[in-house]
Design an enzyme around this catalytic site. Sequence first.
Site, PDB file in Angstrom:
ATOM      1  N   PHE A 153      43.492  42.222  36.112  1.00 39.71           N
ATOM      2  CA  PHE A 153      44.060  40.959  36.355  1.00 39.71           C
ATOM      3  C   PHE A 153      42.759  40.096  35.674  1.00 39.71           C
ATOM      4  CE2 PHE A 153      43.999  37.012  38.730  1.00 39.71           C
ATOM      5  CZ  PHE A 153      45.278  36.656  38.451  1.00 39.71           C
ATOM      6  N   ASP A 186      34.108  41.422  33.107  1.00 36.52           N
ATOM      7  CA  ASP A 186      34.880  40.269  33.909  1.00 36.52           C
ATOM      8  C   ASP A 186      34.480  40.422  35.537  1.00 36.52           C
ATOM      9  OD1 ASP A 186      36.608  38.699  35.480  1.00 36.52           O
ATOM     10  OD2 ASP A 186      38.155  39.023  34.385  1.00 36.52           O
ATOM     11  N   LYS A 200      34.805  31.279  40.047  1.00 38.73           N
ATOM     12  CA  LYS A 200      34.935  31.551  41.630  1.00 38.73           C
ATOM     13  C   LYS A 200      33.925  31.222  42.173  1.00 38.73           C
ATOM     14  CE  LYS A 200      38.856  34.673  41.540  1.00 38.73           C
ATOM     15  NZ  LYS A 200      40.173  33.470  41.621  1.00 38.73           N
TER      16      LYS A 200
END
Length: 406
Positions: free
Chosen positions: A147, A232, A261
């Site tokens: 994802f 990531d 984030k």
Amino acid sequence: MTAPARTRSSAELIQAEEPVLAHNYHPLPVVVARAEGTWVEDVEGRRYLDMLAGYSALNFGHRNPVLIEAAHRQLDRLTLTSRAFHNDQLAEFAESLAELTGLDMVLPMNTGAEAVEGAVKVARKWAYEVKGVPADRATIVVAAGNFHGRTTTIVSFSTDETARAGFGPFTPGFRIVPYNDLAALQAAVDETTAAVLIEPIQGEAGVVIPDEGYLTGVRELTRRAGCLFIADEIQSGLGRTGRTLAVEHEGVLPDVLLLGKALGGGIVPVSAVVARREVLGVLRPGEHGSTFGGNPLAAAVGSAVVGLLKTGHFQLRAAELGVVLRDGLTSLVGKGVVGFRSRGLWAGVDVDPTIGTGREISERLMVEGILVKDTHGSTIRLAPPLTITEEELRSALGALEKVLAA
């Protein structure tokens, strides 16, 4: 005298969203109005312990006073210039982030998906200009179950049909291999490979942790093949796993690191591509950008986030409380939990499907004052703010035990 406007109830607000908001999310039926630290409060004043932390965007808790103060200070001075001009916050942000990660250069963006898209572009350009891959033939190898975001390019290499169905045609140039399979990765890499892009821990897939040695193997394989290793760490990075970066558990340093984030401290969206100079140095003016990327407010908050991480306090808390989380979940195996995976303050918990789906378990925990989120099937994710206390964490585990036993 005019009467004060009546505050709409949670039920009324949820109903009001229905005709005017796109239905691209299926949130739990709680309407958050206030928050502080690890707790949120709904419109009616009910309090909930936040065990999701905005998918790691709130690693430092809601309204962390250090970060709020940095944001207020910058709001009173300057919020946005665009990159048409320099601003007095960006250099410090880039310097501190490069130093924290052990890399050289920073490409500031806003969202995680923008960081991934930026890395894809940079990797391709590096392949053509530095590695010598023929024009338009560069490939990037990714892992099944990934994802990395929801743009059209990113869903092109997703294996989640919910993310893909109805959004083609898809962007070519990606090869998908099983996660945690070095042999399959080796077979997929060739002279056209610009990069291998993986999550050190797959978050959306259910906090899937690879075997010991996998990340080391990826690093060695990419180095031998002369391609880039892109990690990531948008969810796994910045203290979540008990280290600043999840790759540190195996002592490896990728060529390109993707952050987001928590980098915005739960205040503003901030993301970054951080890489070796040879890699990010391929970008020239006009080839990539963002109006808000690197804006003064984001840079000020990002610098404050790096300052918090430099103390090591949050990494230590995640490591120490991660033991409490792991031990608590271990005690629930066979009592409604069929398995789990955890690292630091991050866990994917597989609930016996005869007890309920992940969504149903999340709704039952909400009634107990605990907010979590499901992922696939009967798996729920736990990712509390790193500011959580041991007492709060044990309370959440007790609520999970109660819900599983009910």
